[in-house]
Design a protein around this motif. Structure first.
Motif, PDB file in Angstrom:
ATOM      1  N   ASP A 109      34.046 -10.511  96.265  1.00  0.00           N
ATOM      2  CA  ASP A 109      33.402 -10.964  95.039  1.00  0.00           C
ATOM      3  C   ASP A 109      32.903 -12.294  95.094  1.00  0.00           C
ATOM      4  O   ASP A 109      31.981 -12.535  94.655  1.00  0.00           O
ATOM      5  CB  ASP A 109      33.923 -10.180  93.694  1.00  0.00           C
ATOM      6  CG  ASP A 109      33.600  -8.889  93.392  1.00  0.00           C
ATOM      7  OD1 ASP A 109      33.408  -8.140  94.628  1.00  0.00           O
ATOM      8  OD2 ASP A 109      34.472  -8.398  92.465  1.00  0.00           O
ATOM      9  N   GLU A 110      33.672 -13.117  95.279  1.00  0.00           N
ATOM     10  CA  GLU A 110      33.543 -14.457  95.317  1.00  0.00           C
ATOM     11  C   GLU A 110      32.753 -15.383  96.441  1.00  0.00           C
ATOM     12  O   GLU A 110      32.472 -16.429  96.129  1.00  0.00           O
ATOM     13  CB  GLU A 110      34.868 -15.284  95.388  1.00  0.00           C
ATOM     14  CG  GLU A 110      35.932 -15.056  96.788  1.00  0.00           C
ATOM     15  CD  GLU A 110      36.829 -13.798  96.667  1.00  0.00           C
ATOM     16  OE1 GLU A 110      37.697 -13.798  97.423  1.00  0.00           O
ATOM     17  OE2 GLU A 110      36.460 -13.103  95.817  1.00  0.00           O
TER      18      GLU A 110
ATOM     19  N   GLU B 280      29.335 -16.938  84.953  1.00  0.00           N
ATOM     20  CA  GLU B 280      29.109 -16.300  86.412  1.00  0.00           C
ATOM     21  C   GLU B 280      30.107 -16.942  86.898  1.00  0.00           C
ATOM     22  O   GLU B 280      31.024 -18.132  86.511  1.00  0.00           O
ATOM     23  CB  GLU B 280      28.014 -16.800  86.878  1.00  0.00           C
ATOM     24  CG  GLU B 280      26.672 -15.970  86.324  1.00  0.00           C
ATOM     25  CD  GLU B 280      26.684 -14.361  86.340  1.00  0.00           C
ATOM     26  OE1 GLU B 280      27.416 -13.719  87.230  1.00  0.00           O
ATOM     27  OE2 GLU B 280      25.921 -13.863  85.663  1.00  0.00           O
ATOM     28  N   THR B 281      30.609 -16.711  88.257  1.00  0.00           N
ATOM     29  CA  THR B 281      31.451 -17.540  89.131  1.00  0.00           C
ATOM     30  C   THR B 281      30.946 -18.690  89.931  1.00  0.00           C
ATOM     31  O   THR B 281      29.892 -18.440  90.497  1.00  0.00           O
ATOM     32  CB  THR B 281      32.180 -16.577  90.122  1.00  0.00           C
ATOM     33  OG1 THR B 281      32.787 -15.639  89.245  1.00  0.00           O
ATOM     34  CG2 THR B 281      33.422 -17.479  90.858  1.00  0.00           C
TER      35      THR B 281
ATOM     36  N   HIS C 263      29.410 -16.778  98.255  1.00  0.00           N
ATOM     37  CA  HIS C 263      28.111 -17.150  97.784  1.00  0.00           C
ATOM     38  C   HIS C 263      27.127 -16.265  97.964  1.00  0.00           C
ATOM     39  O   HIS C 263      27.163 -15.476  99.023  1.00  0.00           O
ATOM     40  CB  HIS C 263      27.918 -18.503  98.481  1.00  0.00           C
ATOM     41  CG  HIS C 263      26.741 -19.343  97.941  1.00  0.00           C
ATOM     42  ND1 HIS C 263      25.566 -18.954  97.904  1.00  0.00           N
ATOM     43  CD2 HIS C 263      27.035 -20.390  97.284  1.00  0.00           C
ATOM     44  CE1 HIS C 263      24.828 -19.931  97.444  1.00  0.00           C
ATOM     45  NE2 HIS C 263      25.617 -20.930  96.868  1.00  0.00           N
TER      46      HIS C 263
ATOM     47  N   SER D 169      23.604  -8.657  94.037  1.00  0.00           N
ATOM     48  CA  SER D 169      24.919  -9.345  93.629  1.00  0.00           C
ATOM     49  C   SER D 169      26.075  -8.805  93.830  1.00  0.00           C
ATOM     50  O   SER D 169      25.948  -7.408  93.595  1.00  0.00           O
ATOM     51  CB  SER D 169      24.672 -10.120  92.244  1.00  0.00           C
ATOM     52  OG  SER D 169      24.777  -9.312  91.321  1.00  0.00           O
TER      53      SER D 169
ATOM     54  N   ARG E 148      26.454 -13.654 101.041  1.00  0.00           N
ATOM     55  CA  ARG E 148      26.712 -12.234 100.895  1.00  0.00           C
ATOM     56  C   ARG E 148      25.306 -11.644 101.641  1.00  0.00           C
ATOM     57  O   ARG E 148      25.411 -10.703 102.159  1.00  0.00           O
ATOM     58  CB  ARG E 148      26.508 -11.868  99.709  1.00  0.00           C
ATOM     59  CG  ARG E 148      26.672 -10.560  99.113  1.00  0.00           C
ATOM     60  CD  ARG E 148      26.397 -10.305  97.580  1.00  0.00           C
ATOM     61  NE  ARG E 148      26.221  -8.901  97.290  1.00  0.00           N
ATOM     62  CZ  ARG E 148      27.516  -8.091  97.183  1.00  0.00           C
ATOM     63  NH1 ARG E 148      28.610  -8.664  97.163  1.00  0.00           N
ATOM     64  NH2 ARG E 148      27.381  -6.815  96.821  1.00  0.00           N
TER      65      ARG E 148
ATOM     66  N   ASP F 157      31.533 -20.485  92.569  1.00  0.00           N
ATOM     67  CA  ASP F 157      31.320 -20.391  94.143  1.00  0.00           C
ATOM     68  C   ASP F 157      30.206 -19.321  94.559  1.00  0.00           C
ATOM     69  O   ASP F 157      29.739 -19.623  95.617  1.00  0.00           O
ATOM     70  CB  ASP F 157      32.694 -20.094  94.659  1.00  0.00           C
ATOM     71  CG  ASP F 157      33.657 -21.153  94.598  1.00  0.00           C
ATOM     72  OD1 ASP F 157      33.033 -22.307  94.542  1.00  0.00           O
ATOM     73  OD2 ASP F 157      34.972 -21.149  94.916  1.00  0.00           O
ATOM     74  N   GLN F 158      29.690 -18.413  93.538  1.00  0.00           N
ATOM     75  CA  GLN F 158      28.775 -17.655  93.897  1.00  0.00           C
ATOM     76  C   GLN F 158      27.377 -18.233  93.857  1.00  0.00           C
ATOM     77  O   GLN F 158      26.434 -17.850  94.685  1.00  0.00           O
ATOM     78  CB  GLN F 158      28.800 -16.590  93.221  1.00  0.00           C
ATOM     79  CG  GLN F 158      30.231 -15.445  93.330  1.00  0.00           C
ATOM     80  CD  GLN F 158      29.822 -14.375  92.380  1.00  0.00           C
ATOM     81  OE1 GLN F 158      28.992 -14.359  91.464  1.00  0.00           O
ATOM     82  NE2 GLN F 158      31.024 -13.376  92.409  1.00  0.00           N
TER      83      GLN F 158
END
Length: 359
Positions: free
Chosen positions: A160-161, A303-304, A163, A119, A167, A306-307
């Motif tokens: 970072d954002e 967490e965010t 998904h 991640s 990634r 969109d990830q």
């Protein structure tokens, strides 16, 4: 001050002269993802892409004890190495080599390549060093920080954002493995054991558990959702692990069907035929996503969104924006404002997503 160049990646990342690995010639490839069930399920598109470029290779997964069960649901995974790796442990014995046995096992397996999946907040370098010690010649990973030559193919980190699936697929694309699509998939075993009460029933699944308290929507609100779904004419299965039996019973109340301790394959079968699944941000959401069940997700600010948001099925993600997100805390130090969502909102989302109209 002069304008900075657009490409500020480290000069050692993706070094010129280090061409793409010859994937089609490899005998054995190791994918490293020693995380939880949901993280492993999100590697499905990675294994699908690798199978396309290396059709004759054995595709192995290095997984944690918790993530190993998910590997059985990924049809492209040939073998699993289960280990509690040092970089995922909070306490280590001083002076010991906690990965020595794992290095020995990986050396014996003689992999041609290791692909380290992480991640945005994880480092690939401990796993890269493990692979180097095991004699694995091709070591692929993505990172922001410098780690020398531990990775033979160091790919610059995306924003970072991005998904998690994108990634991982971006990492593969950078080393000559094209994507075969980002949709999750899971194989539902043929010999599953589904509660008899769900046979031929129209049912919903409510999963009130999560890996830590900060991710859990309050039990009393889940219970209100169970009552609302039952009022709609659905059987409501409330699922959880054996350790969550008390929570499951409280949420099920007098109208829900408490179901605890299912094997992951059995849970996949239950989710696959559900009209809707209501769950916290957890492995259950990713499993529902992988088997195509409509899902309402209560997403805490740990967490965010969109990830991790589900993208392979019809889904609604419910959350509240807060300034402290993403906090990655196990216990919320405030009042979980990120989950200030009422049962009526969850029921409305459930009704929009259901495969069959409200009775």
């Amino acid at each position: 001050m002069p304008d900075l160049p657009a490409d500020l990646r480290h000069p050692a990342a993706h070094r010129p002269g280090h061409g793409d690995p010859e994937w089609s010639a490899m005998r054995r490839i190791l994918v490293v993802r020693p995380d939880n069930v949901g993280d492993v399920l999100m590697t499905g598109p990675v294994f699908r892409a690798l199978r396309a470029v290396a059709p004759h290779a054995s595709l192995d997964l290095l997984a944690s004890p918790g993530g190993t069960a998910a590997a059985a649901l990924l049809p492209e995974v040939d073998d699993v190495v289960t280990a509690s790796v040092s970089w995922q442990q909070l306490d280590l014995v001083p002076g010991a080599d906690p990965d020595a046995d794992l290095v020995e096992e990986l050396t014996a397996r003689d992999h041609d390549a290791a692909i380290v999946l992480t991640s945005f907040s994880q480092s690939p370098w401990p796993a890269a060093e493990l692979a180097r010690r095991a004699g694995i010649g091709v070591r692929v990973g993505t990172s922001k920080e410098f780690g020398g030559a531990l990775l033979t193919h160091w790919v610059p980190a995306p924003p970072d954002e991005v998904h998690q699936v994108d990634r991982m697929l971006g990492l593969l694309a950078a080393v000559g493995v094209p994507s075969q699509g980002h949709t999750l998939h899971a194989r539902v075993p043929l010999d599953t054991h589904v509660p008899a009460a769900l046979d031929l029933a129209r049912y919903a699944v409510v999963a009130p558990g999560a890996s830590c308290p900060s991710r859990r929507w309050p039990a009393e609100r889940f219970a209100a959702v169970v009552r609302g779904l039952a009022d709609d004419g659905l059987t409501v299965a409330v699922t959880g692990t054996e350790r969550e039996a008390e929570l499951v019973a409280a949420v099920a109340g007098d109208v829900g069907l408490p179901v605890t301790g299912l094997e992951l394959g059995d849970l996949a079968a239950v989710l696959a035929d559900a009209e809707v699944v209501v769950a916290n941000n957890s492995g259950g959401v990713h499993l529902a996503d992988a088997v195509g069940a409509p899902v309402v997700e209560l997403f805490a600010g740990t967490e965010t969104v969109d990830q991790y948001r589900p993208r392979s099925t019809r889904a609604e993600v419910l959350t509240r924006p807060v300034s402290c997100s993403p906090c990655r805390q196990l216990v919320c130090p405030f009042d979980q404002e990120c989950l200030e969502i009422g049962p009526d909102e969850v029921l409305a989302a459930s009704r929009r997503l259901r495969r069959v109209g409200v009775a």
